[in-house]
Design a protein around this motif. Structure first.
Motif, short mmCIF file in Angstrom:
data_model
loop_
_atom_site.label_atom_id
_atom_site.label_comp_id
_atom_site.label_asym_id
_atom_site.label_seq_id
_atom_site.Cartn_x
_atom_site.Cartn_y
_atom_site.Cartn_z
N GLY A 72 0.79 -1.23 0.00
CA GLY A 72 0.00 0.00 0.00
C GLY A 72 0.82 1.27 0.00
N MET A 73 2.03 1.24 -0.57
CA MET A 73 2.88 2.42 -0.59
C MET A 73 2.47 3.36 -1.73
SD MET A 73 4.82 1.53 1.94
CE MET A 73 6.24 2.61 1.94
N PHE A 74 2.25 4.63 -1.40
CA PHE A 74 1.91 5.62 -2.42
C PHE A 74 2.31 6.99 -1.89
CE2 PHE A 74 -1.71 5.44 0.39
CZ PHE A 74 -2.08 6.76 0.54
N SER A 75 2.27 7.98 -2.77
CA SER A 75 2.65 9.33 -2.38
C SER A 75 1.61 10.33 -2.88
CB SER A 75 4.02 9.69 -2.95
OG SER A 75 4.33 11.05 -2.69
N PHE A 76 1.11 11.18 -1.96
CA PHE A 76 0.18 12.25 -2.33
C PHE A 76 0.89 13.35 -3.13
CE2 PHE A 76 -2.63 10.90 1.29
CZ PHE A 76 -3.73 10.65 0.51
N TYR A 123 2.66 -1.42 -9.24
CA TYR A 123 1.50 -2.00 -9.90
C TYR A 123 0.38 -0.97 -10.01
CZ TYR A 123 -0.82 -2.57 -5.31
OH TYR A 123 -1.41 -2.36 -4.09
N ARG A 124 -0.51 -1.19 -10.97
CA ARG A 124 -1.64 -0.29 -11.18
C ARG A 124 -2.75 -0.64 -10.19
NH1 ARG A 124 -2.78 3.02 -15.30
NH2 ARG A 124 -0.61 3.57 -14.85
N TYR A 125 -3.00 0.25 -9.25
CA TYR A 125 -3.93 0.01 -8.15
C TYR A 125 -5.38 0.11 -8.63
CZ TYR A 125 -6.24 0.87 -3.62
OH TYR A 125 -7.05 0.81 -2.53
N ASN A 126 -6.20 -0.81 -8.18
CA ASN A 126 -7.64 -0.74 -8.42
C ASN A 126 -8.33 -1.08 -7.11
OD1 ASN A 126 -10.43 -1.77 -9.15
ND2 ASN A 126 -9.74 -1.09 -11.17
N TYR A 138 0.55 2.08 -7.25
CA TYR A 138 1.00 1.80 -5.89
C TYR A 138 2.29 0.98 -5.98
CZ TYR A 138 -3.01 3.48 -3.16
OH TYR A 138 -3.96 4.26 -2.54
N GLU A 139 2.94 0.84 -4.83
CA GLU A 139 4.24 0.18 -4.83
C GLU A 139 4.35 -0.77 -3.64
OE1 GLU A 139 8.97 1.46 -4.75
OE2 GLU A 139 7.43 2.91 -5.33
N MET A 140 5.02 -1.87 -3.89
CA MET A 140 5.32 -2.80 -2.81
C MET A 140 6.51 -2.26 -2.01
SD MET A 140 7.02 -6.52 -3.26
CE MET A 140 7.43 -7.60 -1.90
N ASP A 143 -7.77 -4.93 -7.39
CA ASP A 143 -6.33 -5.16 -7.25
C ASP A 143 -5.76 -4.13 -6.29
OD1 ASP A 143 -3.76 -6.05 -7.56
OD2 ASP A 143 -3.55 -5.52 -9.67
N ASN A 144 -5.88 -4.43 -5.00
CA ASN A 144 -5.41 -3.48 -3.99
C ASN A 144 -4.41 -4.14 -3.05
OD1 ASN A 144 -6.92 -5.04 -2.22
ND2 ASN A 144 -8.53 -3.53 -1.92
#
Length: 398
Positions: free
Chosen positions: A75-79, A146-149, A95-97, A153-154
């Motif tokens: 669930g790694m992401f950046s605003f 990966y492309r988050y959905n 998102y990123e592992m 796919d979360n």
């Protein structure tokens, strides 16, 4: 001299063979090395941030002998990335592992006041090795993004697939999925205490979000996956099975959370207030035998702009937002009639446009039999239907 050179050659060849022999030995003992390894599913409670209202899932990799204790987080992401919200709505968020120390991961959720629940998995040495190798492969820079959905796919479905797809034994799933639920129902459960978040979700979610889903689709929510793991068994052969989860418990106890400040009025109160104002304006127009043109222009502008947002959802990567019947109320075509609403010379054009909109509003109410609308929206639609039906009746001789 020749003897010395030959001696050096043998030493050089021997040095080259050392890592090869070590690698072969590592391969032979890889399963034996997994005796001290423990792999767990981590389920984290929600906290006050909007993006965390649905909870979170991670994997724990704990090697007692080597002192390795890690949390694998999808669930790694950046605003800070440009147009983050816009990309998220359109399903274009990456998102990123990430891998971080388990203690640091737990400390973060303890700071939020959110509990972290651990389910230790009953795995063979080979299964642990397969999962570890898959995690290493997934963590390579070319694989970790990966492309988050949100539904499909979360961070939770990724953790589930990483664990279950690398088991060697056949799964015996004993889940009684008798409850009829949709994606929207599950979202509502998570937003019980945040009515405006629920309202926003219902504005964007379309018809497909109201279709019934099965137990596996419900596992996009961390809490559902946690519960389902307790009902999964593994076939060990000769008709015997054992539970996937060997033991479980809190590694971070639930704490005290701060309440997220919400707008003082509920969505339904705001919609009733707007509907009341529209009905009051309609009564004043009837008494004075006139039309407040600036009110019509404002209504058409707001509804049209909201309609443009719903229209763009057709191009989203999220299937559940593409067909949204609320576009019959918030219709982009109303923007075409703003000018005619304020010009007396265009009264006939405005009249024809409002006839079309009233027909769409009737279809909107019929569509409500199939799609759940945002709270209070029906009151707003009813007030607009009354206003412009009265306008059409009063100007029927145009």
């Amino acid at each position: 001299m020749k003897l010395f050179i030959s001696f050096l050659r043998y030493i050089f060849v021997g040095l080259l063979l050392i890592p090869v022999c070590f690698y072969a030995k590592a391969q032979d003992t890889s399963y034996m090395d997994m005796d001290s390894v423990q792999i767990s599913l981590l389920t984290c409670q929600p906290h006050e941030e909007v993006y965390s209202l649905y909870g979170h899932t991670a994997i724990r990799y704990y090697d007692k002998v080597r002192g390795i204790d890690l949390a694998i987080n999808y669930g790694m992401f950046s605003f800070k990335k440009p147009f983050f919200i816009l990309r998220f709505v359109f399903g274009l968020t990456d998102y990123e592992m990430g891998i971080e120390p388990f203690d640091a991961f737990c400390a973060q959720y303890a700071g939020y006041g959110s509990g972290v629940y651990e389910q230790v998995l009953h795995l063979t040495r080979e299964e642990k090795s397969r999962i570890a190798n898959a995690i290493n492969e997934n963590y390579k820079p070319e694989n970790r993004v990966y492309r988050y959905n949100y539904f499909y796919d979360n961070c939770t479905t990724r953790a589930r697939d990483m664990l279950l797809n690398h088991l060697t034994r056949r799964l015996d799933v004993r889940i009684k999925d008798l409850k009829w639920e949709s994606y929207r129902d599950l979202v509502h459960q998570c937003c019980r205490r945040t009515p405006w978040v629920k309202f926003g979700n219902d504005m964007l979610l379309g018809l497909q979000a109201d279709f019934p889903i099965d137990y596996k689709q419900k596992q996009f929510l961390p809490e559902n996956l946690k519960e389902d793991f307790e009902h999964i068994f593994l076939n060990t052969g000769k008709g015997k099975t054992e539970k996937l989860v060997s033991r479980s418990g809190w590694v971070v106890l639930p704490g005290v959370q701060t309440e997220m400040a919400d707008f003082p009025l509920s969505p339904i109160a705001c919609m009733l207030l707007l509907a009341g104002i529209i009905v009051l304006v309609t009564l004043l127009e009837g008494i004075r035998k006139t039309r407040f043109r600036w009110v019509d222009a404002a209504i058409l502008l707001v509804c049209g702009l909201v309609g443009l947002i719903l229209f763009t959802m057709i191009f989203s990567q999220h299937p559940t937002v593409r067909l949204n019947l609320q576009i019959l109320l918030f219709c982009p075509f109303t923007l075409l009639y703003i000018y005619s609403s304020v010009k007396k010379s265009r009264e006939k054009q405005f009249y024809k446009g409002m006839k079309v909109w009233c027909a769409l509003l009737i279809l909107f109410f019929i569509g409500g039999l199939f799609q759940h609308y945002a709270e209070g929206i029906r009151f707003l639609a009813l007030s607009l239907l009354l206003k412009y039906t009265y306008f059409i009746y009063r100007n029927r001789k145009i």
